[in-house]
Design a protein around this motif. Structure first.
Motif, PDB file in Angstrom:
ATOM      1  N   LYS A 194       0.814  -1.210   0.000  1.00  0.00           N
ATOM      2  CA  LYS A 194       0.000   0.000   0.000  1.00  0.00           C
ATOM      3  C   LYS A 194       0.851   1.265   0.000  1.00  0.00           C
ATOM      4  O   LYS A 194       0.418   2.307  -0.517  1.00  0.00           O
ATOM      5  CB  LYS A 194      -0.990  -0.048   1.148  1.00  0.00           C
ATOM      6  N   ALA A 195       2.062   1.197   0.544  1.00  0.00           N
ATOM      7  CA  ALA A 195       2.964   2.351   0.434  1.00  0.00           C
ATOM      8  C   ALA A 195       3.314   2.599  -1.026  1.00  0.00           C
ATOM      9  O   ALA A 195       3.372   3.751  -1.478  1.00  0.00           O
ATOM     10  CB  ALA A 195       4.228   2.115   1.252  1.00  0.00           C
ATOM     11  N   GLY A 196       3.547   1.529  -1.786  1.00  0.00           N
ATOM     12  CA  GLY A 196       3.823   1.676  -3.211  1.00  0.00           C
ATOM     13  C   GLY A 196       2.607   2.147  -3.982  1.00  0.00           C
ATOM     14  O   GLY A 196       2.719   2.933  -4.936  1.00  0.00           O
ATOM     15  N   HIS A 197       1.428   1.661  -3.592  1.00  0.00           N
ATOM     16  CA  HIS A 197       0.180   2.098  -4.233  1.00  0.00           C
ATOM     17  C   HIS A 197       0.040   3.612  -4.107  1.00  0.00           C
ATOM     18  O   HIS A 197      -0.273   4.316  -5.091  1.00  0.00           O
ATOM     19  CB  HIS A 197      -0.989   1.379  -3.567  1.00  0.00           C
ATOM     20  N   ALA A 198       0.267   4.122  -2.902  1.00  0.00           N
ATOM     21  CA  ALA A 198       0.186   5.569  -2.689  1.00  0.00           C
ATOM     22  C   ALA A 198       1.286   6.302  -3.444  1.00  0.00           C
ATOM     23  O   ALA A 198       1.057   7.398  -3.980  1.00  0.00           O
ATOM     24  CB  ALA A 198       0.264   5.877  -1.194  1.00  0.00           C
ATOM     25  N   ARG A 248      -7.270  -6.807 -21.083  1.00  0.00           N
ATOM     26  CA  ARG A 248      -8.169  -5.687 -21.362  1.00  0.00           C
ATOM     27  C   ARG A 248      -7.599  -4.788 -22.463  1.00  0.00           C
ATOM     28  O   ARG A 248      -8.329  -4.010 -23.074  1.00  0.00           O
ATOM     29  CB  ARG A 248      -8.369  -4.890 -20.070  1.00  0.00           C
ATOM     30  N   GLY A 249      -6.277  -4.888 -22.668  1.00  0.00           N
ATOM     31  CA  GLY A 249      -5.655  -4.137 -23.746  1.00  0.00           C
ATOM     32  C   GLY A 249      -4.755  -3.000 -23.335  1.00  0.00           C
ATOM     33  O   GLY A 249      -4.250  -2.257 -24.187  1.00  0.00           O
ATOM     34  N   TYR A 250      -4.490  -2.852 -22.046  1.00  0.00           N
ATOM     35  CA  TYR A 250      -3.622  -1.766 -21.612  1.00  0.00           C
ATOM     36  C   TYR A 250      -2.171  -2.093 -21.931  1.00  0.00           C
ATOM     37  O   TYR A 250      -1.672  -3.179 -21.607  1.00  0.00           O
ATOM     38  CB  TYR A 250      -3.820  -1.482 -20.119  1.00  0.00           C
ATOM     39  N   ARG A 251      -1.480  -1.138 -22.564  1.00  0.00           N
ATOM     40  CA  ARG A 251      -0.094  -1.312 -22.970  1.00  0.00           C
ATOM     41  C   ARG A 251       0.663  -0.020 -22.709  1.00  0.00           C
ATOM     42  O   ARG A 251       0.075   1.067 -22.655  1.00  0.00           O
ATOM     43  CB  ARG A 251       0.015  -1.647 -24.473  1.00  0.00           C
ATOM     44  N   ALA A 252       1.990  -0.123 -22.566  1.00  0.00           N
ATOM     45  CA  ALA A 252       2.832   1.059 -22.402  1.00  0.00           C
ATOM     46  C   ALA A 252       4.246   0.714 -22.819  1.00  0.00           C
ATOM     47  O   ALA A 252       4.600  -0.453 -23.001  1.00  0.00           O
ATOM     48  CB  ALA A 252       2.798   1.556 -20.957  1.00  0.00           C
ATOM     49  N   ASP A 253       5.069   1.743 -22.940  1.00  0.00           N
ATOM     50  CA  ASP A 253       6.466   1.551 -23.326  1.00  0.00           C
ATOM     51  C   ASP A 253       7.310   1.003 -22.186  1.00  0.00           C
ATOM     52  O   ASP A 253       8.388   0.453 -22.410  1.00  0.00           O
ATOM     53  CB  ASP A 253       7.066   2.883 -23.812  1.00  0.00           C
ATOM     54  N   ALA A 254       6.831   1.161 -20.951  1.00  0.00           N
ATOM     55  CA  ALA A 254       7.519   0.600 -19.784  1.00  0.00           C
ATOM     56  C   ALA A 254       6.505   0.478 -18.650  1.00  0.00           C
ATOM     57  O   ALA A 254       5.436   1.099 -18.680  1.00  0.00           O
ATOM     58  CB  ALA A 254       8.690   1.481 -19.342  1.00  0.00           C
ATOM     59  N   VAL A 255       6.865  -0.333 -17.660  1.00  0.00           N
ATOM     60  CA  VAL A 255       6.009  -0.571 -16.497  1.00  0.00           C
ATOM     61  C   VAL A 255       6.857  -0.407 -15.240  1.00  0.00           C
ATOM     62  O   VAL A 255       8.005  -0.871 -15.195  1.00  0.00           O
ATOM     63  CB  VAL A 255       5.396  -1.986 -16.540  1.00  0.00           C
ATOM     64  N   LEU A 256       6.290   0.240 -14.233  1.00  0.00           N
ATOM     65  CA  LEU A 256       6.966   0.390 -12.939  1.00  0.00           C
ATOM     66  C   LEU A 256       6.004  -0.058 -11.842  1.00  0.00           C
ATOM     67  O   LEU A 256       4.879   0.446 -11.753  1.00  0.00           O
ATOM     68  CB  LEU A 256       7.380   1.840 -12.718  1.00  0.00           C
ATOM     69  N   ILE A 257       6.448  -1.011 -11.028  1.00  0.00           N
ATOM     70  CA  ILE A 257       5.642  -1.532  -9.927  1.00  0.00           C
ATOM     71  C   ILE A 257       6.451  -1.386  -8.637  1.00  0.00           C
ATOM     72  O   ILE A 257       7.469  -2.063  -8.459  1.00  0.00           O
ATOM     73  CB  ILE A 257       5.256  -3.000 -10.162  1.00  0.00           C
ATOM     74  N   PRO A 258       6.037  -0.495  -7.728  1.00  0.00           N
ATOM     75  CA  PRO A 258       6.842  -0.212  -6.527  1.00  0.00           C
ATOM     76  C   PRO A 258       6.569  -1.165  -5.363  1.00  0.00           C
ATOM     77  O   PRO A 258       6.108  -0.774  -4.293  1.00  0.00           O
ATOM     78  CB  PRO A 258       6.468   1.232  -6.192  1.00  0.00           C
ATOM     79  N   GLU A 259       6.867  -2.446  -5.576  1.00  0.00           N
ATOM     80  CA  GLU A 259       6.835  -3.424  -4.493  1.00  0.00           C
ATOM     81  C   GLU A 259       7.957  -3.115  -3.495  1.00  0.00           C
ATOM     82  O   GLU A 259       8.941  -2.456  -3.838  1.00  0.00           O
ATOM     83  CB  GLU A 259       7.017  -4.843  -5.049  1.00  0.00           C
ATOM     84  N   PRO A 260       7.865  -3.618  -2.264  1.00  0.00           N
ATOM     85  CA  PRO A 260       8.906  -3.333  -1.254  1.00  0.00           C
ATOM     86  C   PRO A 260      10.185  -4.119  -1.529  1.00  0.00           C
ATOM     87  O   PRO A 260      10.352  -5.248  -1.071  1.00  0.00           O
ATOM     88  CB  PRO A 260       8.239  -3.772   0.055  1.00  0.00           C
TER      89      PRO A 260
END
Length: 438
Positions: free
Chosen positions: A148-152, A193-205
């Protein structure tokens, strides 16, 4: 600390300093928002209320909103989809979309999950698990760190730019998913669903490091049937619980065999326990004075990148079948195996991408240290984007302790640092433009 302009050459030094100041100015609100997220007891299947909260937070900031359910048929047809059992979450997925006036930068997905693992006995926590207590630098609570810290941080990194009258000059998709702790189907559903991007960032701990590689994961159950008799005639029966322990031994042998192969996997060669089998639950029997007629275990095992979930599942089935064939009782009553959750392949993040270089500069500016990378022996949603979109999938987040354990906690100073790095990353990766009039 303010960014070092000399170490972030692609971003205007004055802008970099102002972004760091904007993150700091908004950090008390970010902490309060994180606490609000932690207060939701969003265990598997109970994420509806928190997703409503997230929906409102995205909507109030003017993002286009998409809220949708899992598509069971589409997930079942995908090789990386986990089983939709009766315990699978039915909570919606929430996506907020920022669209620029002019698409001049590179697009980005920022993702986080809201589901958390069960807290266990509350009396073993110093503070109640869903009361986000702050003690010194630490925020305590189930999900405070994971994630949830990463979500925020996803939201408030963008807020920092808005505070300066700026917005990304490219599409940014904020994804709030469920099922990260059980199947990975939430992230996979956004892909479908079709969401795409040039990069992805996921702030896991991830202790302010970048995940270079991570394992795939299988969830499965093994059920053993016994022959019940009164305990006075125990020798005439067959104890299903005892037999299940013998099956666990066969699975431990598979675990040891896979660990012995780690030298063939460069990112895992130096890890003492690259592949872990966890027997997470056991239940069986009906009466203390009856030889138990049944026993069932819930298991999780890791697999190396490059080994498909289907191949790993066949290996698990074969290991149990081979053992049962030579067991006096199990040869006549073979165990039953079912795959009931994660069915996910691992991945390795290729070195040398521009996205990693940009994150490295942002991290160096925010922390004063070079960005380190490491292997994570856990499931990560970044596998969806690395395997199926073939784009840089960056997993990078704050310092934490005791995730999935008692007194889970996250370092607030670290959260501010990684939020600063994320805001700098967004500004350089996506570019910036003046905010549209509300």
């Amino acid at each position: 600390m303010p960014p070092d302009p000399a170490l972030s050459p692609a971003l205007d030094p004055d802008l970099a300093a102002r972004i760091a100041e904007a993150v700091a100015a908004g950090f008390p609100e970010q902490v309060a928002h994180t606490q609000a997220l932690v207060r939701f007891e969003s265990t598997r299947g109970a994420e509806h209320a928190i997703q409503d909260f997230v929906f409102r937070a995205f909507r109030d900031r003017g993002y286009a909103i998409d809220r949708f359910a899992m598509d069971a048929a589409a997930l079942a047809a995908h090789p990386g989809g986990g089983a939709l059992s009766e315990t699978h979450s039915r909570a919606p997925l929430v996506v907020g979309i920022h669209r620029p006036r002019a698409e001049t930068g590179r697009s980005l997905i920022l993702q986080a999950h809201v589901d958390v693992v069960p807290p266990g006995p509350a009396d073993l926590w110093t503070h109640p698990p869903f009361e986000p207590v702050i003690d010194g630098d630490w925020m305590y609570g189930r999900g405070a760190a994971d994630m949830k810290a990463g979500h925020a941080a996803n939201l408030f990194a963008l807020d920092a730019l808005a505070r300066l009258g700026l917005q990304p000059a490219a599409t940014v998709t904020l994804q709030s998913v469920v099922e990260e702790e059980s199947t990975g189907n939430g992230a996979l559903m956004t892909h479908l669903r079709g969401y795409r991007a040039d990069a992805v960032l996921i702030p896991e701990p991830e202790d302010e490091k970048l995940v270079r590689a991570n394992v795939g994961v299988l969830w499965f159950t093994v059920e053993v049937r016994g022959r019940p008799v009164h305990v006075r005639e125990m020798g005439a029966g067959a104890n299903a619980i005892d037999a299940t322990y013998r099956v666990i031994g066969a699975l431990r042998a598979l675990e040891a065999r896979w660990n012995a192969e780690k030298a063939a996997h460069p990112h895992f060669a130096d890890q003492p326990d690259a592949i872990n089998l966890n027997v997470g639950r056991i239940e069986g029997g009906d009466w203390a004075s009856s030889v138990p007629a049944w026993c069932r275990i819930d298991c999780r095992i890791a697999l190396y990148p490059g080994l498909s979930a289907a191949e790993a599942a066949r290996a698990v089935e074969q290991a149990v079948a081979d053992f049962a064939r030579d067991d006096a009782f199990l040869s006549n009553t073979p165990p039953r195996i079912a795959f009931n959750g994660f069915f996910a392949e691992g991945y390795a993040l290729a070195e040398g991408s521009e996205a990693e270089a940009v994150l490295g500069r942002a991290h160096r500016a925010a922390t004063g240290r070079d960005l380190e990378s490491f292997m994570s022996p856990s499931y990560l949603d970044t596998r969806v984007y690395a395997l199926y979109d073939r784009v840089p999938a960056l997993c990078y987040g704050p310092i934490s302790q005791n995730i999935h354990g008692f007194d889970e906690r996250v370092s607030l100073a670290s959260v501010q640092r990684i939020t600063t790095a994320m805001a700098l990353f967004i500004a350089e990766w996506c570019g910036t433009e003046r905010r549209s009039a509300p």
